[in-house]
Design a protein around this motif. Structure first.
Motif, PDB file in Angstrom:
ATOM      1  N   GLU A 268      -0.175 -10.764  -4.331  1.00 36.41           N
ATOM      2  CA  GLU A 268       0.260  -9.738  -5.281  1.00 36.41           C
ATOM      3  C   GLU A 268      -0.959  -9.035  -5.869  1.00 36.41           C
ATOM      4  O   GLU A 268      -1.841  -9.680  -6.437  1.00 36.41           O
ATOM      5  N   VAL A 269      -1.018  -7.713  -5.715  1.00 41.90           N
ATOM      6  CA  VAL A 269      -2.148  -6.936  -6.212  1.00 41.90           C
ATOM      7  C   VAL A 269      -1.884  -6.503  -7.650  1.00 41.90           C
ATOM      8  O   VAL A 269      -0.856  -5.897  -7.940  1.00 41.90           O
ATOM      9  N   ILE A 270      -2.799  -6.816  -8.514  1.00 42.94           N
ATOM     10  CA  ILE A 270      -2.683  -6.446  -9.923  1.00 42.94           C
ATOM     11  C   ILE A 270      -3.726  -5.377 -10.232  1.00 42.94           C
ATOM     12  O   ILE A 270      -4.925  -5.597 -10.056  1.00 42.94           O
ATOM     13  N   VAL A 271      -3.273  -4.197 -10.637  1.00 41.47           N
ATOM     14  CA  VAL A 271      -4.151  -3.091 -10.991  1.00 41.47           C
ATOM     15  C   VAL A 271      -4.357  -3.112 -12.497  1.00 41.47           C
ATOM     16  O   VAL A 271      -3.413  -2.949 -13.269  1.00 41.47           O
ATOM     17  N   HIS A 272      -5.581  -3.306 -12.930  1.00 41.50           N
ATOM     18  CA  HIS A 272      -5.881  -3.445 -14.353  1.00 41.50           C
ATOM     19  C   HIS A 272      -6.176  -2.081 -14.972  1.00 41.50           C
ATOM     20  O   HIS A 272      -6.963  -1.299 -14.428  1.00 41.50           O
ATOM     21  N   PRO A 273      -5.558  -1.777 -16.112  1.00 39.39           N
ATOM     22  CA  PRO A 273      -5.829  -0.503 -16.797  1.00 39.39           C
ATOM     23  C   PRO A 273      -7.255  -0.482 -17.336  1.00 39.39           C
ATOM     24  O   PRO A 273      -7.855  -1.532 -17.578  1.00 39.39           O
ATOM     25  N   PRO A 274      -7.831   0.706 -17.525  1.00 39.73           N
ATOM     26  CA  PRO A 274      -9.224   0.810 -17.983  1.00 39.73           C
ATOM     27  C   PRO A 274      -9.458   0.202 -19.363  1.00 39.73           C
ATOM     28  O   PRO A 274     -10.587  -0.165 -19.684  1.00 39.73           O
ATOM     29  N   GLU A 275      -8.393   0.081 -20.177  1.00 36.15           N
ATOM     30  CA  GLU A 275      -8.554  -0.510 -21.504  1.00 36.15           C
ATOM     31  C   GLU A 275      -8.788  -2.018 -21.421  1.00 36.15           C
ATOM     32  O   GLU A 275      -9.347  -2.611 -22.347  1.00 36.15           O
ATOM     33  N   ILE A 276      -8.361  -2.612 -20.310  1.00 33.19           N
ATOM     34  CA  ILE A 276      -8.495  -4.064 -20.144  1.00 33.19           C
ATOM     35  C   ILE A 276      -9.748  -4.420 -19.357  1.00 33.19           C
ATOM     36  O   ILE A 276     -10.528  -5.289 -19.748  1.00 33.19           O
ATOM     37  N   ARG A 277      -9.943  -3.738 -18.233  1.00 33.62           N
ATOM     38  CA  ARG A 277     -11.121  -3.977 -17.407  1.00 33.62           C
ATOM     39  C   ARG A 277     -11.779  -2.652 -17.053  1.00 33.62           C
ATOM     40  O   ARG A 277     -11.103  -1.687 -16.718  1.00 33.62           O
ATOM     41  N   GLU A 278     -13.070  -2.628 -17.146  1.00 36.43           N
ATOM     42  CA  GLU A 278     -13.832  -1.414 -16.867  1.00 36.43           C
ATOM     43  C   GLU A 278     -13.656  -1.004 -15.402  1.00 36.43           C
ATOM     44  O   GLU A 278     -13.833  -1.814 -14.489  1.00 36.43           O
TER      45      GLU A 278
ATOM     46  N   PRO B 149      -9.736   1.926 -10.596  1.00 37.63           N
ATOM     47  CA  PRO B 149      -9.319   0.749 -11.376  1.00 37.63           C
ATOM     48  C   PRO B 149      -9.706  -0.547 -10.679  1.00 37.63           C
ATOM     49  O   PRO B 149      -9.717  -0.628  -9.451  1.00 37.63           O
ATOM     50  N   GLU B 150     -10.007  -1.552 -11.461  1.00 33.88           N
ATOM     51  CA  GLU B 150     -10.308  -2.856 -10.881  1.00 33.88           C
ATOM     52  C   GLU B 150      -9.002  -3.557 -10.536  1.00 33.88           C
ATOM     53  O   GLU B 150      -8.013  -3.457 -11.267  1.00 33.88           O
TER      54      GLU B 150
ATOM     55  N   LYS C 120     -17.653   5.161 -29.169  1.00 33.46           N
ATOM     56  CA  LYS C 120     -16.969   5.813 -30.279  1.00 33.46           C
ATOM     57  C   LYS C 120     -15.477   5.521 -30.299  1.00 33.46           C
ATOM     58  O   LYS C 120     -14.835   5.520 -31.340  1.00 33.46           O
ATOM     59  N   ARG C 121     -14.905   5.268 -29.112  1.00 37.29           N
ATOM     60  CA  ARG C 121     -13.462   5.022 -29.048  1.00 37.29           C
ATOM     61  C   ARG C 121     -13.088   3.628 -29.527  1.00 37.29           C
ATOM     62  O   ARG C 121     -11.948   3.379 -29.886  1.00 37.29           O
ATOM     63  N   HIS C 122     -14.052   2.682 -29.519  1.00 37.23           N
ATOM     64  CA  HIS C 122     -13.793   1.300 -29.926  1.00 37.23           C
ATOM     65  C   HIS C 122     -12.562   0.748 -29.224  1.00 37.23           C
ATOM     66  O   HIS C 122     -11.534   0.501 -29.844  1.00 37.23           O
ATOM     67  N   PRO C 123     -12.621   0.554 -27.918  1.00 33.51           N
ATOM     68  CA  PRO C 123     -11.450   0.080 -27.180  1.00 33.51           C
ATOM     69  C   PRO C 123     -11.025  -1.313 -27.622  1.00 33.51           C
ATOM     70  O   PRO C 123     -11.844  -2.142 -28.037  1.00 33.51           O
ATOM     71  N   THR C 124      -9.723  -1.568 -27.551  1.00 33.86           N
ATOM     72  CA  THR C 124      -9.177  -2.872 -27.912  1.00 33.86           C
ATOM     73  C   THR C 124      -8.624  -3.557 -26.683  1.00 33.86           C
ATOM     74  O   THR C 124      -8.236  -2.906 -25.712  1.00 33.86           O
TER      75      THR C 124
ATOM     76  N   GLU D  52     -13.274  13.806 -17.624  1.00 33.39           N
ATOM     77  CA  GLU D  52     -12.671  12.752 -16.819  1.00 33.39           C
ATOM     78  C   GLU D  52     -13.606  12.364 -15.678  1.00 33.39           C
ATOM     79  O   GLU D  52     -14.297  13.212 -15.110  1.00 33.39           O
ATOM     80  N   ASP D  53     -13.622  11.083 -15.343  1.00 38.35           N
ATOM     81  CA  ASP D  53     -14.453  10.611 -14.242  1.00 38.35           C
ATOM     82  C   ASP D  53     -14.027  11.270 -12.933  1.00 38.35           C
ATOM     83  O   ASP D  53     -12.840  11.456 -12.668  1.00 38.35           O
ATOM     84  N   GLY D  54     -15.017  11.608 -12.115  1.00 40.82           N
ATOM     85  CA  GLY D  54     -14.726  12.157 -10.807  1.00 40.82           C
ATOM     86  C   GLY D  54     -14.439  13.641 -10.781  1.00 40.82           C
ATOM     87  O   GLY D  54     -13.805  14.133  -9.850  1.00 40.82           O
TER      88      GLY D  54
END
Length: 317
Positions: free
Chosen positions: A192-202, A181-182, A303-307, A60-62
């Motif tokens: 309004e703050v929108i927290v993007h999941p890692p699958e959507i934005r790096e 998260p971005e 390898k995970r091929h994110p969608t 895990e990062d960090g």
């Protein structure tokens, strides 16, 4: 058999002194001091020689684990959106917490943090904060309302001496591999703050301007003998300690002196020169370890091929 320290022993213990004297006999202490007078250390090192450093990372990062000789420290970085301090509405928050377990050293007590735990956290915090190593302004999402609070947890796994330096390296390594998260602003009023999941934005790495490296020296025989990176046994008999926090450019970030008599200016200058040289080598080692981690992380991501399917983000009002 290990016995608990008495109240009298606690009151006589000088500030910053590790409570490990129970491990050494009078003859052991004399042997260490006599050897140092001949510039010989019980682990075979020279007075200004550092122990071998090993840096590892979790998946895990960090998350980092640092081994300095027999000393092992784990660093974990997490983040949370919070309200900023009123006097600093555009700056994020950086905080450090330490955990000393009796499993790492029988002299550590459970419950309330001891003097050593408090001192360790303060030294690392001072080096990071006063040198502004981490760009806290980049952690601001919405001025006065939402900023990232970065928390560094340092867990002492094994006490082989010089916890400050090992914990400092663990904190820096964890910071360099952490990603938050971005976020973006939306809503009708744009508040309004929108927290993007890692699958959507790096996720984004933290902005770290430089690496403040803590280098600790031990003093013996009325400050006349100086050694670098004292071991657990050496700490039990040394008369004082000084930690100089510098970066690879030679900038002084902080100096902490605990115990013993005052240190002459010439000795302080000598320590700063030695610390700068060691800081360059340690900085290089940390960056090389982080580079290897980032490469392995990129390969795992491929390898995970994110969608891009799924939830677009979580809104925070």
């Amino acid at each position: 058999m290990v016995t608990l320290l008495t109240i009298k022993e606690n009151s006589e213990r000088m500030e910053g002194r590790l409570a490990n004297a129970w491990r050494l006999t009078v003859n052991d202490k004399k042997f260490i001091k006599n050897a140092l007078q001949s510039e010989i250390r019980i682990d075979g090192r020279k007075p200004y020689e550092y122990r071998k450093i090993a840096i590892k990372f979790g998946r895990e990062d960090g998350s980092s684990e640092v081994q300095l000789g027999q000393t092992r420290v784990m660093g974990i970085v997490t983040a949370q959106l919070v309200q900023p301090y009123r006097d600093r509405p555009k700056e994020g928050i950086l905080s450090i917490f330490t955990e000393f377990s009796p499993m790492a050293d029988p002299s550590f007590e459970t419950g309330r943090p001891g003097e050593l735990a408090v001192e360790l956290g303060r030294i690392i915090d001072r080096g990071l904060r006063e040198s502004r190593a981490v760009d806290t302004e980049s952690l601001c999402i919405l001025a006065g309302k939402f900023v990232w609070a970065i928390r560094i947890d340092l867990h002492i796994l094994d006490n082989g001496g010089n916890l400050v330096d090992a914990a400092n390296i663990a904190a820096l390594a964890a910071l360099l591999t952490f990603r938050r998260p971005e976020c973006s602003l939306g809503g009708e009023d744009g508040q309004e703050v929108i927290v993007h999941p890692p699958e959507i934005r790096e996720p984004l790495s933290l902005m770290v301007h430089h690496l403040p490296i803590a280098i600790t020296f031990g003093f013996f025989s009325d400050e006349s003998i100086l050694v670098l990176d004292p071991t657990h046994n050496e700490e039990a008999v040394m008369g004082g300690r000084m930690t100089t926090t510098v970066n690879a450019n030679g900038d002084i970030c902080a100096i902490q002196k605990a115990g013993g008599e005052g240190v002459p200016q010439r000795v302080i200058m000598q320590c700063l020169q030695l610390a700068t040289s060691k800081a360059e080598a340690i900085t290089k080692q940390i960056k090389e370890a982080v580079e290897v981690y980032n490469t392995e992380r990129a390969l795992r991501k491929i390898k995970r091929h994110p969608t891009s399917k799924g939830k677009q983000g979580q809104s925070i009002d």
